[in-house]
Scaffold this motif. Structure first.
Motif, PDB file in Angstrom:
ATOM      1  N   GLY A  68       0.816  -1.216   0.000  1.00 17.37           N
ATOM      2  CA  GLY A  68       0.000   0.000   0.000  1.00 17.37           C
ATOM      3  C   GLY A  68       0.846   1.260   0.000  1.00 17.37           C
ATOM      4  N   LEU A  69       1.933   1.269   0.787  1.00 17.59           N
ATOM      5  CA  LEU A  69       2.821   2.434   0.808  1.00 17.59           C
ATOM      6  C   LEU A  69       3.465   2.662  -0.548  1.00 17.59           C
ATOM      7  CD1 LEU A  69       4.684   2.032   4.239  1.00 17.59           C
ATOM      8  CD2 LEU A  69       3.022   3.796   3.630  1.00 17.59           C
ATOM      9  N   ILE A  70       3.940   1.566  -1.172  1.00 13.70           N
ATOM     10  CA  ILE A  70       4.575   1.698  -2.485  1.00 13.70           C
ATOM     11  C   ILE A  70       3.568   2.206  -3.510  1.00 13.70           C
ATOM     12  CG2 ILE A  70       5.650   0.398  -4.359  1.00 13.70           C
ATOM     13  CD1 ILE A  70       6.869  -1.429  -2.243  1.00 13.70           C
ATOM     14  N   SER A  71       2.355   1.662  -3.466  1.00 13.92           N
ATOM     15  CA  SER A  71       1.315   2.095  -4.408  1.00 13.92           C
ATOM     16  C   SER A  71       0.968   3.562  -4.200  1.00 13.92           C
ATOM     17  CB  SER A  71       0.079   1.220  -4.227  1.00 13.92           C
ATOM     18  OG  SER A  71      -0.989   1.698  -5.010  1.00 13.92           O
ATOM     19  N   ASN A  72       0.920   4.002  -2.957  1.00 16.07           N
ATOM     20  CA  ASN A  72       0.551   5.383  -2.652  1.00 16.07           C
ATOM     21  C   ASN A  72       1.617   6.374  -3.102  1.00 16.07           C
ATOM     22  OD1 ASN A  72      -1.193   7.365  -1.349  1.00 16.07           O
ATOM     23  ND2 ASN A  72       0.434   7.518   0.206  1.00 16.07           N
ATOM     24  N   ASN A  73       2.884   5.953  -3.009  1.00 17.18           N
ATOM     25  CA  ASN A  73       3.986   6.868  -3.338  1.00 17.18           C
ATOM     26  C   ASN A  73       4.430   6.768  -4.794  1.00 17.18           C
ATOM     27  OD1 ASN A  73       4.107   7.793  -0.701  1.00 17.18           O
ATOM     28  ND2 ASN A  73       5.591   6.250  -0.079  1.00 17.18           N
ATOM     29  N   GLN A  74       3.873   5.796  -5.544  1.00 15.81           N
ATOM     30  CA  GLN A  74       4.295   5.600  -6.926  1.00 15.81           C
ATOM     31  C   GLN A  74       3.886   6.806  -7.779  1.00 15.81           C
ATOM     32  OE1 GLN A  74       5.975   2.802  -7.443  1.00 15.81           O
ATOM     33  NE2 GLN A  74       6.508   3.266  -9.550  1.00 15.81           N
ATOM     34  N   GLY A  75       4.862   7.410  -8.408  1.00 11.32           N
ATOM     35  CA  GLY A  75       4.595   8.551  -9.286  1.00 11.32           C
ATOM     36  C   GLY A  75       4.311   9.844  -8.554  1.00 11.32           C
ATOM     37  N   ASP A  76       4.430   9.832  -7.213  1.00 20.00           N
ATOM     38  CA  ASP A  76       4.177  11.042  -6.427  1.00 20.00           C
ATOM     39  C   ASP A  76       5.411  11.947  -6.493  1.00 20.00           C
ATOM     40  OD1 ASP A  76       3.392  12.973  -4.710  1.00 20.00           O
ATOM     41  OD2 ASP A  76       3.035  11.655  -2.987  1.00 20.00           O
ATOM     42  N   LYS A  77       5.239  13.120  -7.051  1.00 20.42           N
ATOM     43  CA  LYS A  77       6.374  14.031  -7.178  1.00 20.42           C
ATOM     44  C   LYS A  77       6.831  14.563  -5.835  1.00 20.42           C
ATOM     45  CE  LYS A  77       5.026  15.512 -11.818  1.00 20.42           C
ATOM     46  NZ  LYS A  77       4.650  16.657 -12.689  1.00 20.42           N
ATOM     47  N   CYS A  78       5.940  14.537  -4.842  1.00 14.29           N
ATOM     48  CA  CYS A  78       6.291  15.009  -3.505  1.00 14.29           C
ATOM     49  C   CYS A  78       6.708  13.857  -2.598  1.00 14.29           C
ATOM     50  CB  CYS A  78       5.112  15.762  -2.887  1.00 14.29           C
ATOM     51  SG  CYS A  78       4.615  17.217  -3.822  1.00 14.29           S
ATOM     52  N   ASP A  79       7.141  12.754  -3.188  1.00 11.74           N
ATOM     53  CA  ASP A  79       7.532  11.574  -2.415  1.00 11.74           C
ATOM     54  C   ASP A  79       8.707  11.929  -1.509  1.00 11.74           C
ATOM     55  OD1 ASP A  79       8.025   9.107  -1.411  1.00 11.74           O
ATOM     56  OD2 ASP A  79       8.901   8.288  -3.254  1.00 11.74           O
ATOM     57  N   LYS A  80       8.495  11.802  -0.191  1.00 11.75           N
ATOM     58  CA  LYS A  80       9.523  12.168   0.783  1.00 11.75           C
ATOM     59  C   LYS A  80      10.443  11.008   1.130  1.00 11.75           C
ATOM     60  CE  LYS A  80       6.403  15.592   2.804  1.00 11.75           C
ATOM     61  NZ  LYS A  80       5.691  16.042   4.029  1.00 11.75           N
ATOM     62  N   SER A  81      10.118   9.824   0.618  1.00 13.55           N
ATOM     63  CA  SER A  81      10.953   8.669   0.947  1.00 13.55           C
ATOM     64  C   SER A  81      12.196   8.593   0.079  1.00 13.55           C
ATOM     65  CB  SER A  81      10.139   7.381   0.779  1.00 13.55           C
ATOM     66  OG  SER A  81       9.759   7.220  -0.584  1.00 13.55           O
ATOM     67  N   ASN A  82      12.173   9.311  -1.071  1.00 13.36           N
ATOM     68  CA  ASN A  82      13.317   9.341  -1.987  1.00 13.36           C
ATOM     69  C   ASN A  82      13.696   7.956  -2.495  1.00 13.36           C
ATOM     70  OD1 ASN A  82      13.617  12.155  -1.736  1.00 13.36           O
ATOM     71  ND2 ASN A  82      14.783  11.873   0.170  1.00 13.36           N
ATOM     72  N   VAL A  83      12.729   7.035  -2.586  1.00 12.25           N
ATOM     73  CA  VAL A  83      12.977   5.715  -3.155  1.00 12.25           C
ATOM     74  C   VAL A  83      12.693   5.785  -4.650  1.00 12.25           C
ATOM     75  CG1 VAL A  83      12.373   3.279  -3.129  1.00 12.25           C
ATOM     76  CG2 VAL A  83      12.360   4.572  -1.003  1.00 12.25           C
ATOM     77  N   ASN A  84      13.643   5.303  -5.432  1.00 14.33           N
ATOM     78  CA  ASN A  84      13.477   5.298  -6.877  1.00 14.33           C
ATOM     79  C   ASN A  84      12.204   4.548  -7.270  1.00 14.33           C
ATOM     80  OD1 ASN A  84      14.018   3.833  -9.640  1.00 14.33           O
ATOM     81  ND2 ASN A  84      15.349   5.649  -9.606  1.00 14.33           N
ATOM     82  N   ASP A  85      11.380   5.138  -8.174  1.00 14.27           N
ATOM     83  CA  ASP A  85      10.114   4.530  -8.563  1.00 14.27           C
ATOM     84  C   ASP A  85      10.318   3.152  -9.186  1.00 14.27           C
ATOM     85  OD1 ASP A  85       8.690   6.624  -7.624  1.00 14.27           O
ATOM     86  OD2 ASP A  85       8.241   7.529  -9.568  1.00 14.27           O
ATOM     87  N   ALA A  86      11.336   3.019 -10.010  1.00 12.38           N
ATOM     88  CA  ALA A  86      11.603   1.730 -10.648  1.00 12.38           C
ATOM     89  C   ALA A  86      11.988   0.682  -9.611  1.00 12.38           C
ATOM     90  CB  ALA A  86      12.711   1.876 -11.686  1.00 12.38           C
ATOM     91  N   LEU A  87      12.784   1.112  -8.627  1.00  6.12           N
ATOM     92  CA  LEU A  87      13.221   0.161  -7.604  1.00  6.12           C
ATOM     93  C   LEU A  87      12.066  -0.219  -6.683  1.00  6.12           C
ATOM     94  CD1 LEU A  87      15.870  -1.235  -6.874  1.00  6.12           C
ATOM     95  CD2 LEU A  87      16.218   0.496  -5.114  1.00  6.12           C
ATOM     96  N   SER A  88      11.232   0.735  -6.303  1.00  6.04           N
ATOM     97  CA  SER A  88      10.089   0.414  -5.440  1.00  6.04           C
ATOM     98  C   SER A  88       9.099  -0.492  -6.168  1.00  6.04           C
ATOM     99  CB  SER A  88       9.400   1.696  -4.972  1.00  6.04           C
ATOM    100  OG  SER A  88       8.869   2.407  -6.080  1.00  6.04           O
ATOM    101  N   ALA A  89       8.963  -0.300  -7.479  1.00  4.44           N
ATOM    102  CA  ALA A  89       8.116  -1.202  -8.256  1.00  4.44           C
ATOM    103  C   ALA A  89       8.702  -2.606  -8.296  1.00  4.44           C
ATOM    104  CB  ALA A  89       7.952  -0.667  -9.678  1.00  4.44           C
ATOM    105  N   PHE A  90      10.035  -2.683  -8.258  1.00  8.22           N
ATOM    106  CA  PHE A  90      10.711  -3.984  -8.219  1.00  8.22           C
ATOM    107  C   PHE A  90      10.533  -4.656  -6.854  1.00  8.22           C
ATOM    108  CE2 PHE A  90      15.052  -6.223  -8.145  1.00  8.22           C
ATOM    109  CZ  PHE A  90      14.512  -7.381  -8.686  1.00  8.22           C
TER     110      PHE A  90
END
Length: 736
Positions: A68-90
């Motif tokens: 749920g956290l990964i889905s919520n932050n996916q593509g979020d430009k204000c993502d504060k976790s600084n996790v790469n979108d490609a890596l979080s999708a992986f």
């Protein structure tokens, strides 16, 4: 204006580490479960089972929360976790892999298996979430690796859902149903019979039931059966064979007389130790089938194929990720990814090793040359301990004498933790010794010898101690305590208190005699030393049964079952809780009146307990308590004292033998009148001796599970001439 209760610094830490922490926590929970979950079938303490329970509940929650956290932050430009979108999708498919769970646990209890539909819905929902994360990140550099892990996670989660589906008791029972059987062709036989009558032929029916044809073979097997030991491999294979036959006990399956005869002839030819080891293996297979993936994944070649595909996909993903260029990714995130990959590979390798060294491999593998090395390695790695080999003990008088804090009791009862508190504070465990196993096995074996048919087997099965009493005495006051009209829990409570009083009295007398007779002590020491020098004599003495000790252990164990494990006797426990609390209250009042309540000035608790029992035995009981008090109070304290006095009138050695046999009969009655699923549930809590008694009675044919008594009748039409010729041949054979 909103007020932030949580400090901004803490919020920043959470925003940065929530995804990373959840993913790592999910991996740690999987590692914890694969190693600790198998220990719960041999654990009795307060550590292993709560840890497994907590990890089991958190594993699904943390993995789903992380997705749920990964889905919520996916593509979020204000993502504060600084996790790469490609890596979080992986990372997301790894969480689906974790939701599939390790092979060592699919359900914590039987109720979890009934929720397989919820897990199926969860599989669909989580798969949609992971696919959503995958599509949101397209195009990205790790799409192939993500797709491979997604397929592996789908296989794992589907395996778990299927394991829950098959272990659901309704489906488990359906899988054991035999093929529809219409029996012999009645219409065809009647047509032939009518045709022969119309032709004027004198025709008669000759019918032979299957049970009659098999009866002579069964008697032959029993006559020729000799007690022979089994080696370790044979024990596992025989345990698997009887697991396949008797697993239906869990769901009240119906068994045929052929299965009864096969089991009886085998177990009558074993000694107690081999029989208990075979049942250990049998119950271990039941545990695996109900609470793990073992029976689902490794039962067919398809399971092996999917498991190989799953492992190959993860290894291929690791190779692809290692060779891939990883620009603009934080080194710590790369380390987390490698942890997920290596962790998944290690978990699969551990699962494979456990499979190779498991009882399933020993039972199914046909290459006999490798069985011994596999068993030896598995023995040293896993110790092959399949249950706790312990039994609970609970004593009523000791319970009443313990110091209790009224305020603490009220608080515990108010928060609803009374049963857990009493379980932790007022019980003890002792080892199940070989002497006790031998005695129980020999008693049930003797009953099996007496049960020549289904009717006698059911009579023995329904006895609550009166058959054992009548073998030694016809005293009405003793027989009445185990009569058919007496409730099971009432009999257990009376015999527990009576056994407890007599045991402590005999122990005290023995101690006093030893203290007064110094020469007796010296003589005993010399004899003991001489026995060490003479192993033949010592071996002979080892066969002597200490009935007094067995009585004490069994009576405390029976009370433990009724008080601490009511589910194991729920079908026969009745109003035990009311009867127990009334008896305790009367005991406390009696002890307070004689100033026997715990006092810090007293020398020891053991001395207090002996004095309490002695005072109870001194109370005059010329009239039955029910005639004085009525039946509103369900206390049986002084009725038990009356029983103790009646038992003292029996010869001492004869008395303890009778009492031990009565207690075994009560134990077997409680075991066989409990639902099979209650016994199955105990397999996750260290196991219980009463479960072995339940299974042993079924193996000896002592129960009401064997409802097919005659089988098919083989009918044959013969003419009068054929009948006469058959009789002549029979007479000639008998004459020869």
């Amino acid at each position: 204006m909103t007020v932030n209760v949580i400090p901004k610094r803490l919020q920043r830490v959470w925003d940065k580490w929530n995804i990373r922490g959840s993913v790592l926590a999910s991996l740690c929970l999987q590692i914890l479960l694969i190693f600790l979950a198998p220990l719960r079938k041999q654990a009795r303490g307060y550590i292993i089972i709560p840890i497994v329970w907590t990890s089991y509940l958190l594993a699904d929650f943390v993995a789903a929360y992380a997705i749920g956290l990964i889905s919520n932050n996916q593509g979020d430009k204000c993502d504060k976790s600084n996790v790469n979108d490609a890596l979080s999708a992986f990372w997301a498919p790894f969480l689906l892999l974790h939701l599939g769970g390790p092979d060592s646990i699919t359900a914590f209890s039987l109720e979890d298996n009934e929720l397989w539909i919820r897990h199926l819905f969860g599989l669909i929902a989580e798969l949609i979430m992971v696919v959503y994360v995958f599509t949101q990140a397209i195009p990205f550099s790790f799409w192939l690796q993500t797709l491979l892990v997604l397929l592996a996670g789908l296989i794992k989660y589907a395996e778990r859902t299927r394991a829950l589906y098959l272990a659901c008791l309704g489906n488990f029972k359906d899988s054991l149903k035999p093929k529809p059987d219409a029996g012999p062709n009645y219409a065809q036989l009647m047509g032939e019979y009518s045709s022969m009558l119309e032709a004027g032929l004198p025709v008669k029916f000759i019918t032979v039931n299957e049970s009659e044809r098999q009866g002579n073979k069964e008697n032959e097997r029993q006559a020729n059966s000799e007690v022979k030991p089994l080696n370790d491999i044979e024990i596992v294979r025989e345990g698997f064979r009887f697991y396949q036959i008797f697993r239906g006990l869990i769901v009240d399956h119906m068994f045929s007389f052929q299965e009864r005869d096969e089991s009886r002839s085998f177990f009558l030819g074993l000694n107690a130790q081999c029989a208990f080891r075979v049942m250990e293996v049998e119950l271990n297979f039941m545990y695996d089938a109900l609470f793990t993936k073992m029976a689902t994944v490794y039962k067919s070649y398809l399971g092996y194929i999917f498991r190989f595909i799953c492992t190959a996909l993860i290894v291929a993903t690791y190779i692809l990720f290692q060779s891939h260029h990883k620009p603009h990714i934080h080194p710590f995130d790369i380390a987390i990814t490698y942890s997920l990959l290596i962790g998944a590979i290690i978990l699969d390798i551990v699962a494979l090793i456990k499979l190779i060294l498991s009882d399933w491999t020993l039972a199914l593998l046909k290459l006999k040359k490798v069985l011994r090395p596999i068993y030896t390695i598995g023995k040293y790695i896993s110790f092959r301990r399949r249950w706790s080999e312990s039994m609970g003990q609970h004593n009523l008088i000791s319970f009443c004498l313990k110091r209790r804090f009224k305020l603490l009791d009220e608080v515990v009862e108010y928060v609803g933790l009374k049963e857990i508190f009493e379980f932790m504070m007022h019980r003890d465990f002792i080892s199940v010794e070989n002497d006790l196993k031998d005695f129980i096995f020999n008693q049930l074996k003797a009953k099996a010898d007496e049960a020549k048919d289904a009717i006698s087997a059911r009579e023995i099965h329904s006895s609550k101690g009166h058959m054992a009493v009548l073998r030694y005495t016809s005293r009405e006051s003793i027989v009445a305590t185990v009569g058919e009209n007496v409730e099971f829990n009432e009999s257990v409570l009376k015999w527990h208190i009576a056994t407890d009083i007599l045991y402590f009295e005999s122990t005290e007398l023995k101690d006093n005699k030893n203290n007064r007779n110094f020469s007796k002590i010296v003589t005993d020491c010399i004899v003991k030393h001489w026995k060490k020098k003479n192993p033949i004599t010592d071996r002979k003495e080892a066969h002597d049964v200490d009935h007094k000790k067995l009585c004490n252990q069994l009576s405390d164990y029976m009370l433990y079952l009724l008080f601490m494990q009511p589910s194991l006797t729920s079908a026969v426990s009745g109003i035990f809780q009311i009867r127990f609390q009334d008896t305790c209250e009367e005991a406390k009042e009696f002890l307070r009146r004689f100033k026997m309540t715990p006092d810090r000035s007293r020398p020891s608790d053991q001395t207090m307990e002996k004095e309490a029992r002695a005072e109870l035995l001194k109370v005059a009981t010329p009239v039955k308590p029910v005639e004085i008090k009525g039946d509103r109070s369900k206390s049986v304290l002084f009725e038990a004292c009356m029983l103790a006095k009646d038992l003292k009138r029996v010869d001492d050695d004869k008395m303890w033998k009778m009492m031990s046999e009565v207690l075994v009969e009560l134990l077997s009655y409680g075991a066989s009148h409990c639902r099979g699923n209650a016994h199955a549930q105990q397999l996750t809590k260290g196991g219980e001796l009463v479960t072995f008694v339940w299974l042993l009675m079924a193996h000896f044919g002592l129960g009401d599970q064997f409802r097919i008594q005659a089988g098919h009748a083989r009918a044959k039409l013969i003419t009068e001439t054929e009948r006469e010729m058959s009789e002549e041949n029979t007479e000639k054979e008998s004459a020869m």
